[in-house]
Structures are given as C-alpha cells and as structure tokens.
Design an enzyme around this catalytic site. Structure first.
Site, PDB file in Angstrom:
ATOM      1  N   SER A  69    -102.438  49.342  -5.381  1.00  0.00           N
ATOM      2  CA  SER A  69    -101.133  49.656  -4.824  1.00  0.00           C
ATOM      3  C   SER A  69    -100.283  48.383  -4.756  1.00  0.00           C
ATOM      4  O   SER A  69    -100.046  47.758  -5.793  1.00  0.00           O
ATOM      5  CB  SER A  69    -101.304  50.326  -3.454  1.00  0.00           C
TER       6      SER A  69
ATOM      7  N   GLU B 267    -102.636  60.889  -7.165  1.00  0.00           N
ATOM      8  CA  GLU B 267    -102.078  59.807  -6.349  1.00  0.00           C
ATOM      9  C   GLU B 267    -101.184  60.334  -5.223  1.00  0.00           C
ATOM     10  O   GLU B 267    -101.243  59.877  -4.084  1.00  0.00           O
ATOM     11  CB  GLU B 267    -101.247  58.868  -7.234  1.00  0.00           C
TER      12      GLU B 267
ATOM     13  N   HIS C 164    -104.338  58.671  -4.041  1.00  0.00           N
ATOM     14  CA  HIS C 164    -104.118  57.226  -4.007  1.00  0.00           C
ATOM     15  C   HIS C 164    -105.128  56.605  -3.045  1.00  0.00           C
ATOM     16  O   HIS C 164    -105.298  57.099  -1.937  1.00  0.00           O
ATOM     17  CB  HIS C 164    -102.688  56.992  -3.496  1.00  0.00           C
TER      18      HIS C 164
END
Length: 466
Positions: free
Chosen positions: A182, A308, A403
């Site tokens: 990320s 995600e 995610h």
C-alpha cells in the site's frame, strides 16, 4: 547467550527468543521534536555504555491507518526507531536483508504491527528490518518555508543505517531488498525514483501500491499535498515555521487528520486518490520529472490482491445500489462509465461484487498493468502476481482476498481461528518466493513463475498457483 551488538552509534542489547535475535526500538536518527519538527532527519548521536533494545519505540502520532495491532506503548514525534530480527549475529553470515516499509496511507501504522512481525522470515535465513517514519502532516507537509518529504527522508535515513550496521546482525549490505504494501509499496516506487537512495538497496517488491497514477485522477501532480499544506498552516494560525514548531503535538495531529483527504466531501466517492499527505516532486529529494523516469535497473516484483476494494468499501458499510454505482463508475471510469456498467451487469453478480470489481480494477489492476507496460517498454525484467487465496475466515466475513490479505501469509503470522492447513502451505510457499527473490532477484519457483512478458504472464496465487 550474548545478545549485544556494536553499531556505529554504540552498543545495543537485544534478546533471543525461539532462536531468533530481536532488537527492538533501535534509534536510527535524531528525534524530530521541538525545533527539529519539519526538518530532515539528523544522524543519531552516539552513546556511552549499552543501550537496551528490547521493546518497540513509539510510533508517529496518528488517528487511523494501522492494518494490524501496533505493539508500541505510545505515540510520539520521537518516533524514528527500527527493529531487527535475525537468527545470526555473525558478521560473516552474509544473509539477504529484507527491509519492510509499512503501509497505512501515509497516515498510520508502524514497524511494530503484530501481523508483520519479522520472526518467521528471519527463521528462514534472512535479516529482517522494519521501521517507523513520520506520517501525515508530520512527515509530508510540503511548503517552501518548511521543506518537504520528511517521511521519505526518514526512509532513506533508515536505509543508510542498514548499510552502516547490518553486517553486525548477520546481514549483507550488498544484498538489500526493500518491500512494502500500500503506502509502503508507493514508498518503494518513490525510492526507485530518488537519486539519493540509489545504491542503498538492490531489489524491490511493490505490493498493492506504487504503480502508475490512477487513470481517473486528472489533478496536477502534488496538487493535493500542497493545497492541504497551505490549508493546515492557515488553520494553525498562519504563523512562520518557528511558530508552528512550538505548537503541541495533538494540535498538529488533529489538523493533519482534518486535511488528510480521508473525510470525503458531500456527494463525493472516496478513493485512495483523495489522500493528501504523500511525497512530492520537490526537485530536491525527489526530481520534478521522477514520475516519467525509468525505474532503475534493480530486479522488481509487483502485484495486487483480487478483491483489494473490500478493505475500503466493506460489506454493509454503504448502500450498494444502482445510484451509488452510477456515481462510482462516473468517478472511476469517466466517459466509459456506461460501458463499464454494462460489462458489470453482464456478469450477473451482486451489486456489492460490482463495486468491488470496478474499484479494484481502476485503483489497483489498471495502474499495475500500466506500470508493467512501462517496464516492458524499457526492457526491464520483472515478475507480477495476483493474490486470490480466500481463507476460511475471509470467506465467512466476505472480505475475500482484500487489500492486505497476503501479509499474514508472507510474514507467517496466520492465526488458528481464521486459517487452515491450505493457508499454512501457501504461506510457506509465499515466503520461499519472496526470500529467493531477495537473495537472487528471481522467485524460487522458476517453472510456474516466469518473468512478465508481452503475453501478460501474471502468476495467480490461489489455492494453488497458475
């Protein structure tokens, strides 16, 4: 058993548990407090005697963003600490070094999160380093009167510490991999474009971040960061640097959150493109043209997870209806919104699944494929993956491969209540691939996982790999 190591700054005493040496809360730069707020990180002063390194140092002041439980006892602007896990303190061991950069939207998290503990990777013969860096406005305020990119400079300072000291922890300073997820993946991409970071690492892994700019984001580069910085300074009274450096930490922390971009404007769809605090192309630390530069020559591995979006738009969080889908596709797909909605409708999936698909594709998949094209055009050899595995716990919660889903597999921190034997097998396989890449610049499974090519060869990591 002796757990004392000599660094450039002085003696450090860690501890050993289950065959792994741990050094927690090691300072790598001067505390950026008081007059040093919004200054580049200064080299850490030396000390006399032996300094204990047996508990995590404070993390940067934050309101939200941490993925897992942070094990630090406190938050403080005095946050520039790192952690080392290794099974060897032999300076001749020459183990691959893996330096983890945590995510959290440049707003939260730290190198002390329980889900990304370095013990299991270290047990496989690598020296693992994690660290804190300045976040939010503390790290990414950008203004001519103050400077910019303080959090990025912290990351470079941590990598310099690794070069100077990691041999004493069994590591090879000539074989350093930076890997992050990320905002951590975005940090890796930024470091690849940063001349002063050249030579500080030799492999790079970008997980769910660090690809090209979002195709739907037509704002000028750095516009949000500079605008947020101006707004924050005005909110805090509009004084000069000395005045603002005297303000209490909590006052800056609250303003940092207020102008972070995580609070969506009325009638707007929130995506990671709204985030304000991040590195800027200041022409000093990060070149003005860095977004267009080649990504160097170091081996690269990059990828994303299949679902995600479910981390950001969670099941039951919003009214997932046709009106909201119309608004989201208009933002994410622009003049192709109608065609996108038609494709989604043809798949005969639930409304929530359609939100997941369009958000994941626009924010993660398409930018990664654009980066893959850039790398192919430059002749770069690299590897791509998509993580699809859904654990029993993720199936029950309907988060699927959201995610962050791959992180507990990678770090071997699977919990008994959420994961099964298949997950344990995949975890071992994933660790072997990342470690081999850190050591050799290529995954261990060279048959299944070949370099990305014009045929768009992305390895899918599900119940098996294909």
């Amino acid at each position: 058993m002796d757990t004392t190591v000599r660094t450039r700054q002085g003696l450090i005493e860690g501890f050993c548990e289950n065959g792994i040496f741990r050094f927690l809360g090691v300072p790598y730069a001067k505390p950026p407090v008081g007059e040093r707020r919004w200054r580049p990180p200064g080299p850490m002063d030396g000390w006399e005697g032996v300094r204990k390194a047996q508990e995590f140092g404070p993390i940067c002041p934050q309101t939200a963003g941490a993925v897992f439980q942070t094990r630090a006892r406190s938050q403080s602007e005095d946050c520039l600490y790192l952690n080392v896990w290794t099974r060897s303190l032999d300076s001749q061991a020459r183990q691959p070094v893996m330096v983890w950069i945590h995510g959290g939207g440049y707003l939260g998290g730290g190198g002390c999160e329980d889900g990304t503990d370095g013990s299991c990777l270290a047990a496989e013969g690598v020296t693992v380093v994690s660290f804190n860096y300045r976040l939010g406005a503390f790290g990414y305020l950008a203004h001519s009167a103050f400077g910019s990119n303080f959090g990025l400079q912290d990351q470079i300072a941590a990598l310099r510490w690794v070069q100077e000291n990691i041999e004493q922890y069994g590591g090879d300073p000539g074989c350093v991999t930076v890997f992050g997820q990320s905002a951590g993946g975005h940090s890796v991409r930024t470091l690849l474009s940063c001349p002063v970071a050249s030579g500080l690492f030799h492999r790079a892994i970008l997980q769910s971040g660090g690809s090209e700019r979002f195709a739907f984001d037509h704002s000028a580069p750095n516009e949000k960061t500079y605008a947020a910085s101006e707004a924050l300074i005005a909110h805090l009274g509009g004084g000069g640097p000395d005045d603002l450096r005297r303000l209490p930490t909590e006052v800056v922390k609250e303003a940092s959150h207020l102008y972070s971009g995580v609070i969506p404007k009325r009638g707007k769809v929130h995506t990671p493109a709204n985030l304000a605090w991040m590195p800027v192309n200041d022409g000093v630390i990060l070149p003005v043209d860095s977004d267009a530069r080649p990504l160097g020559s170091v081996p690269l591995l990059l990828g994303f997870t299949r679902n995600e979006a479910r981390y950001f738009i969670r099941p039951g969080m919003l009214p997932y209806n046709r009106i909201l889908l119309w608004a989201m596709t208009r933002v994410l797909a622009g003049n192709q919104a109608r065609a996108v909605r038609s494709q989604l409708a043809a798949q005969a999936t639930s409304m929530y699944e359609r939100f997941d698909r369009v958000y994941t594709d626009a924010v993660f998949a398409e930018p990664l494929l654009a980066t893959a094209k850039r790398l192919l055009d430059s002749g770069h050899s690299f590897y791509c993956y998509r993580f699809d595995r859904v654990s029993p716990g993720a199936a029950k919660s309907n988060f699927l491969a959201k995610h962050t889903a791959e992180l507990r597999y990678l770090f071997g921190t699977l919990t008994a209540d959420e994961y099964d034997e298949t997950d344990q097998r995949i975890s071992g396989w994933l660790q072997a691939q990342w470690i081999a890449f850190a050591r050799d610049g290529a995954p261990a499974d060279g048959v299944a996982w070949q370099p990305y090519a014009a045929g768009e060869r992305i390895l899918v990591i599900g119940d098996d790999v294909q």
